[in-house]
Design a protein around this motif. Structure first.
Motif, PDB file in Angstrom:
ATOM      1  N   GLY A   1       0.795  -1.221   0.000  1.00  0.00           N
ATOM      2  CA  GLY A   1       0.000   0.000   0.000  1.00  0.00           C
ATOM      3  C   GLY A   1       0.823   1.265   0.000  1.00  0.00           C
ATOM      4  N   THR A   2       0.218   2.318  -0.535  1.00  0.00           N
ATOM      5  CA  THR A   2       0.817   3.638  -0.405  1.00  0.00           C
ATOM      6  C   THR A   2       0.117   4.336   0.750  1.00  0.00           C
ATOM      7  N   ALA A   3       0.912   4.882   1.662  1.00  0.00           N
ATOM      8  CA  ALA A   3       0.323   5.607   2.786  1.00  0.00           C
ATOM      9  C   ALA A   3      -0.428   6.815   2.226  1.00  0.00           C
ATOM     10  N   VAL A   4       0.275   7.687   1.567  1.00  0.00           N
ATOM     11  CA  VAL A   4      -0.347   8.781   0.829  1.00  0.00           C
ATOM     12  C   VAL A   4       0.555   9.122  -0.349  1.00  0.00           C
ATOM     13  N   LEU A   5       0.019   8.964  -1.521  1.00  0.00           N
ATOM     14  CA  LEU A   5       0.689   9.397  -2.738  1.00  0.00           C
ATOM     15  C   LEU A   5       0.247  10.842  -2.950  1.00  0.00           C
ATOM     16  N   VAL A   6       1.181  11.774  -3.078  1.00  0.00           N
ATOM     17  CA  VAL A   6       0.838  13.194  -3.204  1.00  0.00           C
ATOM     18  C   VAL A   6       0.323  13.428  -4.625  1.00  0.00           C
ATOM     19  N   LEU A   7      -0.952  13.168  -4.797  1.00  0.00           N
ATOM     20  CA  LEU A   7      -1.570  13.121  -6.125  1.00  0.00           C
ATOM     21  C   LEU A   7      -1.435  14.397  -6.950  1.00  0.00           C
ATOM     22  N   PRO A   8      -1.538  15.586  -6.376  1.00  0.00           N
ATOM     23  CA  PRO A   8      -1.405  16.775  -7.225  1.00  0.00           C
ATOM     24  C   PRO A   8      -0.039  16.911  -7.906  1.00  0.00           C
ATOM     25  N   GLN A   9       0.954  16.186  -7.419  1.00  0.00           N
ATOM     26  CA  GLN A   9       2.288  16.251  -8.010  1.00  0.00           C
ATOM     27  C   GLN A   9       2.516  15.201  -9.104  1.00  0.00           C
ATOM     28  N   TRP A  10       1.544  14.378  -9.360  1.00  0.00           N
ATOM     29  CA  TRP A  10       1.656  13.292 -10.331  1.00  0.00           C
ATOM     30  C   TRP A  10       0.701  13.524 -11.493  1.00  0.00           C
TER      31      TRP A  10
END
Length: 121
Positions: free
Chosen positions: A80-89
């Motif tokens: 799992g990803t704890a939190v992927l910083v989505l706005p940067q992807w």
């Protein structure tokens, strides 16, 4: 109840042990100890002025690649990803990479996304 463990993907200095070995050891220990999952998190921005030895100065291994490297090493653990910083992807890239990892891990990926905890992110 299920338990997971966060992989040591933040690092400033693990001495002479290479980061890949530290991550692999943690993942295999999680399996041996009966954990259900391992997780990795994302940190996009690394401030140039951060003090050594602080969380701000720590480097972070990219989470999807990290988890992909463990697919065959820990074949029963959920990844799992704890939190992927989505706005940067780029969303299409995230979707494609996550779908590939989910498929190659035999549906073991849990994708956690968010906006990050640091204002700079």
């Amino acid at each position: 109840m299920r338990f997971g463990v966060h992989l040591p993907t933040y690092w400033d200095d693990y001495g002479t042990t290479p980061i890949h070995a530290v991550i692999e050891e943690a993942a295999t220990a999680a399996t041996a100890l009966g954990y259900e999952a391992v997780g990795a998190n994302d940190k996009v921005i690394h401030p140039a002025v951060a003090s050594p030895g602080t969380i701000e100065a720590a480097q972070v291994i990219e989470p999807l690649i990290t988890l992909a490297s463990l697919v065959h090493l820990v074949p029963r653990l959920t990844l799992g990803t704890a939190v992927l910083v989505l706005p940067q992807w780029h969303p299409i890239l995230v979707a494609k990479q996550a779908a590939a990892l989910h498929l190659l891990s035999q549906q073991r990926l849990i994708l956690g996304v968010g906006v990050g905890w640091r204002a700079k992110e």
